[in-house]
Every structure is written in structure tokens, then in C-alpha cells.
Design a protein around this motif. Structure first.
Motif, PDB file in Angstrom:
ATOM      1  N   TYR A 341       4.863  -4.843   2.494  1.00 37.96           N
ATOM      2  CA  TYR A 341       3.545  -4.772   3.131  1.00 37.96           C
ATOM      3  C   TYR A 341       3.559  -5.597   4.413  1.00 37.96           C
ATOM      4  O   TYR A 341       3.799  -6.808   4.377  1.00 37.96           O
ATOM      5  CB  TYR A 341       2.464  -5.285   2.190  1.00 37.96           C
ATOM      6  CG  TYR A 341       2.356  -4.490   0.906  1.00 37.96           C
ATOM      7  CD1 TYR A 341       1.878  -3.187   0.921  1.00 37.96           C
ATOM      8  CD2 TYR A 341       2.749  -5.038  -0.311  1.00 37.96           C
ATOM      9  CE1 TYR A 341       1.787  -2.447  -0.244  1.00 37.96           C
ATOM     10  CE2 TYR A 341       2.658  -4.302  -1.484  1.00 37.96           C
ATOM     11  CZ  TYR A 341       2.179  -3.010  -1.436  1.00 37.96           C
ATOM     12  OH  TYR A 341       2.087  -2.277  -2.592  1.00 37.96           O
ATOM     13  N   GLU A 345      -3.946  -6.600   4.640  1.00 36.28           N
ATOM     14  CA  GLU A 345      -4.847  -5.449   4.526  1.00 36.28           C
ATOM     15  C   GLU A 345      -4.118  -4.257   3.903  1.00 36.28           C
ATOM     16  O   GLU A 345      -4.703  -3.502   3.118  1.00 36.28           O
ATOM     17  CB  GLU A 345      -5.402  -5.071   5.904  1.00 36.28           C
ATOM     18  CG  GLU A 345      -6.427  -6.054   6.469  1.00 36.28           C
ATOM     19  CD  GLU A 345      -5.820  -7.361   6.929  1.00 36.28           C
ATOM     20  OE1 GLU A 345      -4.587  -7.405   7.155  1.00 36.28           O
ATOM     21  OE2 GLU A 345      -6.567  -8.358   7.048  1.00 36.28           O
ATOM     22  N   ALA A 346      -2.841  -4.082   4.241  1.00 34.88           N
ATOM     23  CA  ALA A 346      -2.066  -2.982   3.660  1.00 34.88           C
ATOM     24  C   ALA A 346      -1.908  -3.166   2.156  1.00 34.88           C
ATOM     25  O   ALA A 346      -1.996  -2.197   1.387  1.00 34.88           O
ATOM     26  CB  ALA A 346      -0.695  -2.896   4.327  1.00 34.88           C
ATOM     27  N   ILE A 348      -4.002  -4.774   0.208  1.00 34.09           N
ATOM     28  CA  ILE A 348      -5.323  -4.553  -0.401  1.00 34.09           C
ATOM     29  C   ILE A 348      -5.583  -3.065  -0.581  1.00 34.09           C
ATOM     30  O   ILE A 348      -6.056  -2.622  -1.632  1.00 34.09           O
ATOM     31  CB  ILE A 348      -6.421  -5.202   0.477  1.00 34.09           C
ATOM     32  CG1 ILE A 348      -6.281  -6.722   0.463  1.00 34.09           C
ATOM     33  CG2 ILE A 348      -7.809  -4.790  -0.007  1.00 34.09           C
ATOM     34  CD1 ILE A 348      -7.213  -7.436   1.426  1.00 34.09           C
ATOM     35  N   GLU A 349      -5.265  -2.254   0.439  1.00 35.78           N
ATOM     36  CA  GLU A 349      -5.474  -0.819   0.340  1.00 35.78           C
ATOM     37  C   GLU A 349      -4.597  -0.201  -0.752  1.00 35.78           C
ATOM     38  O   GLU A 349      -5.025   0.701  -1.473  1.00 35.78           O
ATOM     39  CB  GLU A 349      -5.179  -0.153   1.696  1.00 35.78           C
ATOM     40  CG  GLU A 349      -6.212  -0.453   2.767  1.00 35.78           C
ATOM     41  CD  GLU A 349      -7.610   0.011   2.376  1.00 35.78           C
ATOM     42  OE1 GLU A 349      -7.732   1.114   1.801  1.00 35.78           O
ATOM     43  OE2 GLU A 349      -8.563  -0.738   2.624  1.00 35.78           O
ATOM     44  N   ASP A 350      -3.374  -0.721  -0.895  1.00 32.42           N
ATOM     45  CA  ASP A 350      -2.474  -0.167  -1.909  1.00 32.42           C
ATOM     46  C   ASP A 350      -2.929  -0.545  -3.320  1.00 32.42           C
ATOM     47  O   ASP A 350      -2.826   0.252  -4.249  1.00 32.42           O
ATOM     48  CB  ASP A 350      -1.053  -0.663  -1.667  1.00 32.42           C
ATOM     49  CG  ASP A 350      -0.014   0.344  -2.126  1.00 32.42           C
ATOM     50  OD1 ASP A 350      -0.285   1.560  -2.015  1.00 32.42           O
ATOM     51  OD2 ASP A 350       1.057  -0.065  -2.594  1.00 32.42           O
ATOM     52  N   ARG A 352      -6.059  -1.068  -4.145  1.00 36.28           N
ATOM     53  CA  ARG A 352      -7.230  -0.219  -4.387  1.00 36.28           C
ATOM     54  C   ARG A 352      -6.792   1.181  -4.846  1.00 36.28           C
ATOM     55  O   ARG A 352      -7.390   1.760  -5.761  1.00 36.28           O
ATOM     56  CB  ARG A 352      -8.080  -0.132  -3.119  1.00 36.28           C
ATOM     57  CG  ARG A 352      -9.328   0.747  -3.289  1.00 36.28           C
ATOM     58  CD  ARG A 352     -10.154   0.808  -2.019  1.00 36.28           C
ATOM     59  NE  ARG A 352     -10.833  -0.455  -1.764  1.00 36.28           N
ATOM     60  CZ  ARG A 352     -10.519  -1.296  -0.795  1.00 36.28           C
ATOM     61  NH1 ARG A 352      -9.502  -1.006   0.029  1.00 36.28           N
ATOM     62  NH2 ARG A 352     -11.182  -2.424  -0.624  1.00 36.28           N
ATOM     63  N   ALA A 353      -5.734   1.709  -4.234  1.00 34.60           N
ATOM     64  CA  ALA A 353      -5.236   3.030  -4.623  1.00 34.60           C
ATOM     65  C   ALA A 353      -4.705   3.015  -6.055  1.00 34.60           C
ATOM     66  O   ALA A 353      -4.912   3.969  -6.815  1.00 34.60           O
ATOM     67  CB  ALA A 353      -4.139   3.477  -3.652  1.00 34.60           C
ATOM     68  N   THR A 356      -7.542   2.951  -8.696  1.00 31.83           N
ATOM     69  CA  THR A 356      -8.088   4.305  -8.851  1.00 31.83           C
ATOM     70  C   THR A 356      -7.160   5.169  -9.689  1.00 31.83           C
ATOM     71  O   THR A 356      -7.604   5.882 -10.598  1.00 31.83           O
ATOM     72  CB  THR A 356      -8.306   4.941  -7.471  1.00 31.83           C
ATOM     73  OG1 THR A 356      -9.190   4.122  -6.699  1.00 31.83           O
ATOM     74  CG2 THR A 356      -8.901   6.338  -7.607  1.00 31.83           C
TER      75      THR A 356
END
Length: 379
Positions: A341, A345-346, A348-350, A352-353, A356
């Protein structure tokens, strides 16, 4: 009133794999169309379109042909030097041994080039392939195509059992033994596990609660028992720390937070997300380890405010909070391992994915191979 038949759409990946049956496996257009369950016209058009893409749009036919010839010659000269030396010892072997070598190496080098180096004819090699390989039926081809898609979606983490469960949900009638065999043929190998370091700091003077949960990981309803913990993820900008809240009834992640510091505010945000999402009744059992963040005065006050019962694992005993530890293991083994990463921020987005994916797509053996969301709605 006559109904209008909808035209079936095919993805670019589906088209490329179909054409690969012809260019790489030696299928005829008719056999390829039969294998994938479409018409010969479609396959022929896809083959022409893909060949046109590699030729350029601004050249005429003669220029394009000359350019392709030069490129092919240069590539063949370069690849002839790269073919492994282990193949040279096979020049004295019988042709069947050479054919097997060509079959293994054709994923890296053109078949025509391999045949020339191994001193066998291309037509003889393809004839041998036609005798030794069977043409798969349409259902098997569709099954393999879906297996590769699901395996890629899981980032190479689905084993044969969980992959079988997902395929059965989609209507494929298959067993674990067959899935295991096809995974081996398709080269679908699960990523290796990796050891991770413990982050709990239990050397503090704050009061700790008794182990009320006592490894009873099977509550009878949702919002009766929540477990929580903290882990870490490395980025090129430094560490980030992830706190999650798990509802033990369905193993669903109901709250999470990620920050560059492992402080009480991190776990507080995760808990408040869970409270706002689930709105639990008084008396919920909240279980954690003995970390200083969970034993802090501010966090204990928050639990009292929402009338939650505090429970903590025994010192140095990760099995007392096994479901949460299991989630962290799945996150790192299935999703994070091998990723670099560039920024926090990258990461955090991963994360979150993955949350889900974990809640809505990943089957759990504890839940009868259902996802957490499926389990809650089917209960």
C-alpha cells in the motif's frame, strides 16, 4: 403480443478465453463454439476482431502484414535464446517426451517456435494433442470459467470446500473432489499463510474484567454478544491500526475503524459505528482482550453508558477471542498478504472492500456455508 428475445452479452474476457481455445489449444472453431455454448459465427467474429486489434488501425493491409512479419521474426529470434536449456537434452528422446515438454512450455513460448527447436513438426504435435486431450463439454467449460472468476474475486484465497459451496449456490452440481481436480488443472493455488505479530499491551495498571464469555461462541440471537480486537497493517507511509467489532451470532463485522495510532479513540469509533448500526438492547456482552485501550477509563465509561457487560480474555490467551482473531487471519491471508500500500488511504479503501466481501460474499463453515448477511436474513 410477441416477446422480444434478449440478445446474450459476452464479456471481453469470455471472448479472449474462447479464442484461446483455438490459438493455444488447437480447437477448431466448431469445437470451440460447442465447448463454450455459442455459435460458430460468434467465435469466428471474435477471432477476427482480436486479430485486428493487434495489427493497428492506421496501416494498410500490406504494411500491416510486413510489420507483423518483422515483429514475429524478432520475437522468435529473442525467444529461441530464452528457451530453457533443459529442453536440449530431450532432442535425443522419443517424440512423446518432446511433445509433453512443448505442452508444458507453450504458456511461455509459441508452439511453432518450440516445435522447431525440439525438431518436431507442428502438425504432428497438434495431432498428438488431439489424441491425448478430450474436448470439454459446455457445462464443464462454464464451470471452469466461473471457478476462475470466483477465485480471482477472493484474491486467490478460496479453497476447494468454500469454492464448492459458492458454485453450488449458483446452481452448479459439483462436489469437492471434482472442484479440487479442476483447481489443480487450472493452476488455482491458494496463497500460503503468514505468521503475524501480537499487538496486545496488557502490561498496565487499569482494572480488567472477568472472562464472562468463557468461549461460548454460539449466542442464540443477534446483538447478544460482540467481540472486538485490534490489528495492524503496513503501508509505505507507516503502520495503520484496525479495530473491528464482530457480532458472534452471524460473525458479521458490525463496526470498524482504522487510524495511524492505536489509541482509545480508535476502538471508540469502531464501537460507536456498531451501536449506531445495530442499536442493541441493554445487557449486551462485550468481549475483548486485556489491552490498555479496552481497559481505559473512557472506554469502560462508554460501555456503562450503553449498559453493556464487559468481558475480557485471560492474559496471553488468544483462544478466548478466537472468532475475532480468525477474522484478522482471514483478512491478512486472503486480502492483505502480497499487497504493497503506497498510502494509508489505499489501505483504508482495501479494508473497506474486504469488510464488504466478508459480510456479503464469503461463505462461513460455522454458518453452514452462508455469508453473515445471508445467515441473519434467513434466521
Amino acid at each position: 403480443m410477441t416477446s422480444v428475445k434478449k440478445r446474450k452479452k459476452f464479456t471481453p474476457e469470455f471472448k479472449r478465453e474462447t479464442v484461446a481455445l483455438i490459438t493455444d489449444q488447437g480447437y477448431s472453431i466448431a469445437k470451440a463454439a460447442q465447448a463454450v455454448g455459442t455459435t460458430e459465427t460468434n467465435v469466428r467474429r471474435w477471432k477476427v476482431d482480436l486479430e485486428a486489434e493487434t495489427g493497428g488501425d492506421r496501416l494498410n493491409n500490406d504494411e500491416r502484414a510486413e510489420l507483423m512479419r518483422l515483429r514475429r521474426e524478432n520475437k522468435e529470434l529473442r525467444l529461441e535464446k530464452e528457451i530453457p536449456k533443459k529442453g536440449q537434452r530431450l532432442l535425443c528422446e522419443r517424440n512423446e517426451v518432446k511433445y509433453r515438454f512443448i505442452q508444458d512450455e507453450q504458456v511461455y513460448y509459441p508452439v511453432t517456435l518450440l516445435c522447431r527447436v525440439m525438431q518436431v513438426s507442428t502438425s504432428a504435435y497438434y495431432e498428438w494433442c488431439g489424441r491425448s486431450a478430450e474436448v470439454i463439454d459446455s457445462q464443464t467449460w462454464q464451470l471452469c470459467h466461473r471457478m476462475k472468476t470466483l477465485f480471482a474475486q477472493s484474491r486467490e484465497s478460496l479453497g476447494s470446500r468454500r469454492l464448492m459451496a459458492l458454485l453450488r449456490k449458483e446452481g452448479f452440481e459439483t462436489g469437492r473432489y471434482r472442484v479440487r481436480q479442476l483447481m489443480k488443472k487450472l493452476g488455482l493455488a491458494v496463497k500460503r499463510k503468514k505468521r503475524f505479530v501480537l499487538t496486545t499491551d496488557s502490561k498496565h495498571k487499569e482494572p480488567v474484567a472477568d472472562n464472562v464469555l468463557n468461549r461460548d461462541f454460539a449466542p442464540v440471537a443477534a446483538n447478544r454478544v460482540w467481540t472486538t480486537d485490534i490489528t495492524y497493517i503496513w503501508t509505505l507511509q507507516g503502520w495503520v491500526y484496525l479495530a473491528v467489532v464482530v457480532d458472534l451470532y452471524s460473525r458479521r463485522i458490525v463496526g470498524w475503524s482504522i487510524d495511524r495510532r492505536m489509541e482509545t479513540a480508535l476502538i471508540t469509533r469502531a464501537l460507536m459505528m456498531a451501536i449506531n448500526l445495530r442499536k442493541p438492547a441493554p445487557g449486551l456482552l462485550h468481549h475483548s482482550d486485556r489491552g490498555c485501550q479496552y481497559a481505559s477509563k473512557d472506554y469502560r465509561k462508554l460501555l456503562e453508558q450503553h449498559q453493556m457487560i464487559c468481558s475480557m480474555s485471560r492474559k496471553g490467551n488468544c483462544w478466548d477471542n478466537a472468532p475475532t482473531e480468525r477474522f484478522f487471519s482471514s483478512l491478512k491471508r486472503e486480502w492483505v498478504t502480497g499487497n504493497i500500500y503506497a498510502t494509508r488511504e489505499a489501505a483504508i479503501e482495501d479494508v473497506r472492500a474486504y469488510v464488504t466481501y466478508y459480510n456479503s460474499c464469503r461463505p462461513h463453515s460455522t454458518l453452514g456455508d452462508q455469508t453473515p448477511i445471508e445467515f441473519e436474513y434467513c434466521a
